[in-house]
Design a protein around this motif. Structure first.
Motif, PDB file in Angstrom:
ATOM      1  N   ARG A 230     107.613 -98.646 -19.327  1.00 10.35           N
ATOM      2  CA  ARG A 230     107.246 -97.247 -19.048  1.00 10.35           C
ATOM      3  C   ARG A 230     105.735 -97.072 -19.110  1.00 10.35           C
ATOM      4  NH1 ARG A 230     111.682 -96.406 -22.581  1.00 10.35           N
ATOM      5  NH2 ARG A 230     110.281 -95.775 -24.264  1.00 10.35           N
ATOM      6  N   LEU A 231     105.091 -97.729 -20.075  1.00 11.00           N
ATOM      7  CA  LEU A 231     103.641 -97.614 -20.216  1.00 11.00           C
ATOM      8  C   LEU A 231     102.918 -98.097 -18.952  1.00 11.00           C
ATOM      9  CD1 LEU A 231     101.116 -97.162 -22.084  1.00 11.00           C
ATOM     10  CD2 LEU A 231     101.321 -99.590 -22.684  1.00 11.00           C
ATOM     11  N   LEU A 232     103.351 -99.232 -18.431  1.00 12.76           N
ATOM     12  CA  LEU A 232     102.680 -99.794 -17.256  1.00 12.76           C
ATOM     13  C   LEU A 232     102.932 -98.974 -15.991  1.00 12.76           C
ATOM     14  CD1 LEU A 232     103.136-103.629 -17.863  1.00 12.76           C
ATOM     15  CD2 LEU A 232     101.111-102.220 -18.232  1.00 12.76           C
ATOM     16  N   LYS A 233     103.987 -98.197 -15.985  1.00 12.12           N
ATOM     17  CA  LYS A 233     104.237 -97.316 -14.842  1.00 12.12           C
ATOM     18  C   LYS A 233     103.304 -96.116 -14.859  1.00 12.12           C
ATOM     19  CE  LYS A 233     109.114 -98.378 -13.921  1.00 12.12           C
ATOM     20  NZ  LYS A 233     110.497 -97.836 -13.922  1.00 12.12           N
ATOM     21  N   ASP A 234     102.922 -95.693 -16.057  1.00 12.60           N
ATOM     22  CA  ASP A 234     102.162 -94.443 -16.199  1.00 12.60           C
ATOM     23  C   ASP A 234     100.678 -94.655 -16.495  1.00 12.60           C
ATOM     24  OD1 ASP A 234     104.589 -93.162 -15.885  1.00 12.60           O
ATOM     25  OD2 ASP A 234     104.964 -93.048 -18.043  1.00 12.60           O
ATOM     26  N   THR A 235     100.261 -95.890 -16.735  1.00  8.08           N
ATOM     27  CA  THR A 235      98.904 -96.131 -17.219  1.00  8.08           C
ATOM     28  C   THR A 235      98.157 -97.088 -16.288  1.00  8.08           C
ATOM     29  OG1 THR A 235      99.733 -95.919 -19.483  1.00  8.08           O
ATOM     30  CG2 THR A 235      97.543 -96.869 -19.210  1.00  8.08           C
ATOM     31  N   PRO A 248      97.046-112.690 -13.577  1.00  3.99           N
ATOM     32  CA  PRO A 248      97.285-112.697 -15.032  1.00  3.99           C
ATOM     33  C   PRO A 248      98.413-111.733 -15.415  1.00  3.99           C
ATOM     34  CG  PRO A 248      94.967-112.336 -14.485  1.00  3.99           C
ATOM     35  CD  PRO A 248      95.737-112.148 -13.224  1.00  3.99           C
ATOM     36  N   LYS A 249      99.016-112.009 -16.568  1.00  2.00           N
ATOM     37  CA  LYS A 249     100.051-111.101 -17.079  1.00  2.00           C
ATOM     38  C   LYS A 249      99.568-110.305 -18.298  1.00  2.00           C
ATOM     39  CE  LYS A 249     103.900-114.039 -15.668  1.00  2.00           C
ATOM     40  NZ  LYS A 249     103.262-115.389 -15.780  1.00  2.00           N
ATOM     41  N   CYS A 250      98.314-110.508 -18.671  1.00  3.04           N
ATOM     42  CA  CYS A 250      97.762-109.732 -19.785  1.00  3.04           C
ATOM     43  C   CYS A 250      97.021-108.518 -19.226  1.00  3.04           C
ATOM     44  CB  CYS A 250      96.824-110.598 -20.623  1.00  3.04           C
ATOM     45  SG  CYS A 250      96.160-109.721 -22.057  1.00  3.04           S
ATOM     46  N   HIS A 251      97.618-107.352 -19.403  1.00  4.16           N
ATOM     47  CA  HIS A 251      97.025-106.106 -18.916  1.00  4.16           C
ATOM     48  C   HIS A 251      96.077-105.542 -19.977  1.00  4.16           C
ATOM     49  CE1 HIS A 251     100.065-105.342 -15.617  1.00  4.16           C
ATOM     50  NE2 HIS A 251     100.641-106.322 -16.301  1.00  4.16           N
ATOM     51  N   TYR A 252      94.983-104.937 -19.504  1.00  2.00           N
ATOM     52  CA  TYR A 252      94.042-104.301 -20.417  1.00  2.00           C
ATOM     53  C   TYR A 252      93.912-102.815 -20.088  1.00  2.00           C
ATOM     54  CZ  TYR A 252      92.417-108.727 -22.369  1.00  2.00           C
ATOM     55  OH  TYR A 252      92.333-109.937 -23.037  1.00  2.00           O
ATOM     56  N   ILE A 253      93.951-102.005 -21.119  1.00  2.00           N
ATOM     57  CA  ILE A 253      93.697-100.569 -20.991  1.00  2.00           C
ATOM     58  C   ILE A 253      92.290-100.307 -21.524  1.00  2.00           C
ATOM     59  CG2 ILE A 253      94.426 -98.251 -21.708  1.00  2.00           C
ATOM     60  CD1 ILE A 253      97.233 -99.417 -22.169  1.00  2.00           C
ATOM     61  N   GLY A 254      91.468 -99.633 -20.728  1.00  2.00           N
ATOM     62  CA  GLY A 254      90.121 -99.294 -21.180  1.00  2.00           C
ATOM     63  C   GLY A 254      89.135-100.442 -21.126  1.00  2.00           C
TER      64      GLY A 254
END
Length: 260
Positions: A230-235, A248-254
């Motif tokens: 859900r987080l990756l759908k909205d962020t 890559p499969k490591c997502h970064y926020i900010g």
């Protein structure tokens, strides 16, 4: 079952090709003729949950930069969980300090209990960035491995079969993220496994479990109810060195520009 036996037989054949033989070929420049880069199953006997089905999961890692406080509890947890030798890291935290003139200073609490030294110089801003193997879908490390020791599992994790690895170091050089090293004792390639022995038992990787702020997150994209899904759908997230096409499969926020 027959296919499983064939896989094991193939791995035994590869293992019979000695380290000395391979190093001779590497020295002569002809080893690339031996490339075997296809996915292979986990090493026989690897500890997994008895009911674990790797076709029903697809693991992903998320880091929220704004939540990391640089405590390095993740590094200590990884070291303890995976018996990482002193001076080496499967995961680490980089401290970024940006001076008023734009100069970027980066350091890592590499030794001891992984505590950042206090600094008193004036900076415009500062932040911490956790780093880890990106478990790339198009991983250079698996592509250059001459014996197929580096491989990707069906649930999206890049692993190393230490029984097949010949310690040539090709994967260490190929990783654009600097996440691999040759173990000083075993002399085979070592790296983050996302604590595969834990996640296949339904547990989180040690670094995620010990993060006190939730900066490190982990989840299953095949589970629509997983908070990460859900987080990756909205962020909006970004990847490090996405331009390399390693997926890559490591997502970064900010994630700031200094890091990318």
């Amino acid at each position: 079952m027959t296919r499983r036996r064939d896989d094991i037989a193939l791995r035994e054949t590869e293992a019979s090709f000695s380290r000395r033989d391979l190093l001779k070929l590497l020295a002569s420049g002809s080893a690339l003729l031996l490339v075997h880069c296809g996915p292979v199953p986990p090493p026989p006997g690897e500890k997994r949950g008895a009911s674990y089905d790797w076709t029903k999961h697809y693991w992903v890692y998320v880091v929220d930069i704004s939540k990391c406080i640089g405590c390095c509890a993740c590094m200590r947890a990884c070291r303890a969980e995976n018996d990482v030798p002193e001076g080496y890291h499967r995961t680490w935290i980089e401290r970024y300090r940006i001076r008023k003139d734009g100069e970027v200073l980066i350091d890592v609490a590499q030794t001891g209990e992984h505590v950042f030294a206090e600094v008193k110089d004036e900076v415009e801003r500062a932040y911490f960035v956790p780093k880890i193997c990106n478990h790339c879908t198009a991983s250079p490390c698996t592509q250059v491995c001459p014996v197929g020791a580096s491989y990707q599992t069906k649930d999206g994790v890049v692993l190393v079969d230490d029984k097949a690895c010949v310690g040539c170091g090709y994967c260490v050089q190929a990783c654009p993220y600097g996440t691999r090293y040759l173990h000083p004792t075993t002399r085979v390639a070592d790296k983050c496994t996302l604590c595969y022995h834990r996640i296949t038992r339904g547990e989180k990787p040690a670094c995620v479990a010990m993060c006190p702020t939730g900066a490190r997150m982990f989840g299953d994209l095949k589970n629509p109810d997983d908070p990460i899904t859900r987080l990756l759908k909205d962020t909006r997230t970004r990847f490090i060195k996405a331009e390399l096409g390693t997926k890559p499969k490591c997502h970064y926020i900010g994630l700031d520009e200094e890091v990318i």
